[in-house]
Design a protein around this motif. Sequence first.
Motif, PDB file in Angstrom:
ATOM      1  N   THR A   7      -4.529  -1.040   8.260  1.00  0.00           N
ATOM      2  CA  THR A   7      -4.273  -0.003   7.262  1.00  0.00           C
ATOM      3  C   THR A   7      -3.093   0.867   7.685  1.00  0.00           C
ATOM      4  OG1 THR A   7      -6.612   0.052   6.660  1.00  0.00           O
ATOM      5  CG2 THR A   7      -5.266   1.941   5.996  1.00  0.00           C
ATOM      6  N   HIS A  49       4.560   0.853   3.553  1.00  0.00           N
ATOM      7  CA  HIS A  49       4.622   1.429   2.213  1.00  0.00           C
ATOM      8  C   HIS A  49       5.561   2.636   2.151  1.00  0.00           C
ATOM      9  CE1 HIS A  49       3.277   2.644  -1.782  1.00  0.00           C
ATOM     10  NE2 HIS A  49       3.046   3.864  -1.303  1.00  0.00           N
ATOM     11  N   SER A  60      -3.770   7.350   0.067  1.00  0.00           N
ATOM     12  CA  SER A  60      -2.992   6.845   1.198  1.00  0.00           C
ATOM     13  C   SER A  60      -1.949   7.823   1.665  1.00  0.00           C
ATOM     14  CB  SER A  60      -2.332   5.508   0.819  1.00  0.00           C
ATOM     15  OG  SER A  60      -1.389   5.687  -0.225  1.00  0.00           O
ATOM     16  N   HIS A 104      -2.881  10.223   4.466  1.00  0.00           N
ATOM     17  CA  HIS A 104      -3.015   9.725   5.837  1.00  0.00           C
ATOM     18  C   HIS A 104      -1.799  10.106   6.656  1.00  0.00           C
ATOM     19  CE1 HIS A 104      -5.640   6.332   3.983  1.00  0.00           C
ATOM     20  NE2 HIS A 104      -6.336   7.436   4.181  1.00  0.00           N
ATOM     21  N   GLU A 161       0.449   1.351   5.717  1.00  0.00           N
ATOM     22  CA  GLU A 161       0.947   2.666   5.317  1.00  0.00           C
ATOM     23  C   GLU A 161       2.391   2.873   5.772  1.00  0.00           C
ATOM     24  OE1 GLU A 161      -1.303   5.377   3.555  1.00  0.00           O
ATOM     25  OE2 GLU A 161      -1.367   3.252   3.037  1.00  0.00           O
TER      26      GLU A 161
END
Length: 403
Positions: free
Chosen positions: A342, A349, A395, A398, A346
């Motif tokens: 994850t 992304h 997201s 985070h 991130e």
Amino acid sequence: MSEQRTPATILIVDDELGPRESLRMILASGHRVLQAGSGAEALECLRAEHVDLITLDLNMPGMHGQELMRTVRSEFPQIEIVIITGCGSIESAAEGVRAGICDYIQKPFDVVQVSAAVGRALSRKGARDRLTSFLEELGGVVGHDRGAQAILEDIKRSEKLRERVGVVFPESAEQYPVGVKAIGEPRTMEFLEVLAETIEVKDRFMRGHARRVSFYASLLAERLSLDPEASEEVRVAAFLHDLGKVGVPTDLLLRAGALDSTERALVEQHPTIGARLVKPLAIPNSIASAIQHHHEWWDGTGYPDGLKGEEIPRTSRIIAVVDAFDAMSSDRPYRRALARSTAIDEIRHFAGTQFDPHCAKEFLAILESGACDIDLEIVSDAVSDAHSTTQSADSASHIGAQR
């Protein structure tokens, strides 16, 4: 860029003209030198002039050298003392050490002895002056009720930190090694690491964060083929990047729930506070700047100054991506650690929006290589019983909302 420094002022105290002149010739090329032929004359000078260090003969008529030494220690504790005497004894040397002198030289002296002793004394004074300035600034940030002494008490409570402070800032000349490092060299980093770790002790969720971010940043600097000087700047700045959190109310850093806009604004002051804190230590401005800007976003929507793209210092861009990875990979008050996959997703992304796309790409390559596969429990001494909190589904929170 190194800053221009005012030459240190040294007061030579000796009732004999010959030794005074010899010492003047040795020291005058790099220092401002004053002279006094007696203890009374020395005190008159000290009360009228700024003096960094005195060289002191013990066997003088009138006020004896040992009496002058005790008076100087009482009235001018910030001044370093080097005894240079022809009538020394074990007893007088022991008294000098108890009084906190920096060095003890027997006559006849030579250039090497005097230069080395004065260098050690001025290095110790410089280090202590910077420590005092730093702690006063730190106390000012934390609050008037949290001054230098309170911060020193935190260090005293930790045996490990006490030992490290003792190595960096020895109390006696016997402990102080020849050729002690100046500011910006390894001894300064030892001190800064001690302070960073002292601050982390207060927050179990932050323990080891500075060391891990510095480790990751060093890997990325190497991957980017930075030269040794730039790589060291990255390592240092990464270690110190969250130093300013000492100026943020602890309850905000440990809040499990969301922060309102006013509270978030307080948290977002920590990069500016951190940059301000390191300035008294005379480290390079580039490191302070890297700390100031490690939460800027590549697209210009970060803080505190809204820099974008390559306006953001390269070191800050490196810290930004590795800091985010460690934040996502660790337990925080408001969520449990995210899965590694994850965290990687991130970073991928947000490359090109939050992160410098090149830094993000190269750090992802490092992650895929396994170079970052370290035991976080060993590196950070993290507490294993962190409480469970709800993991955010948003997201962006985070990374962008990390505290």
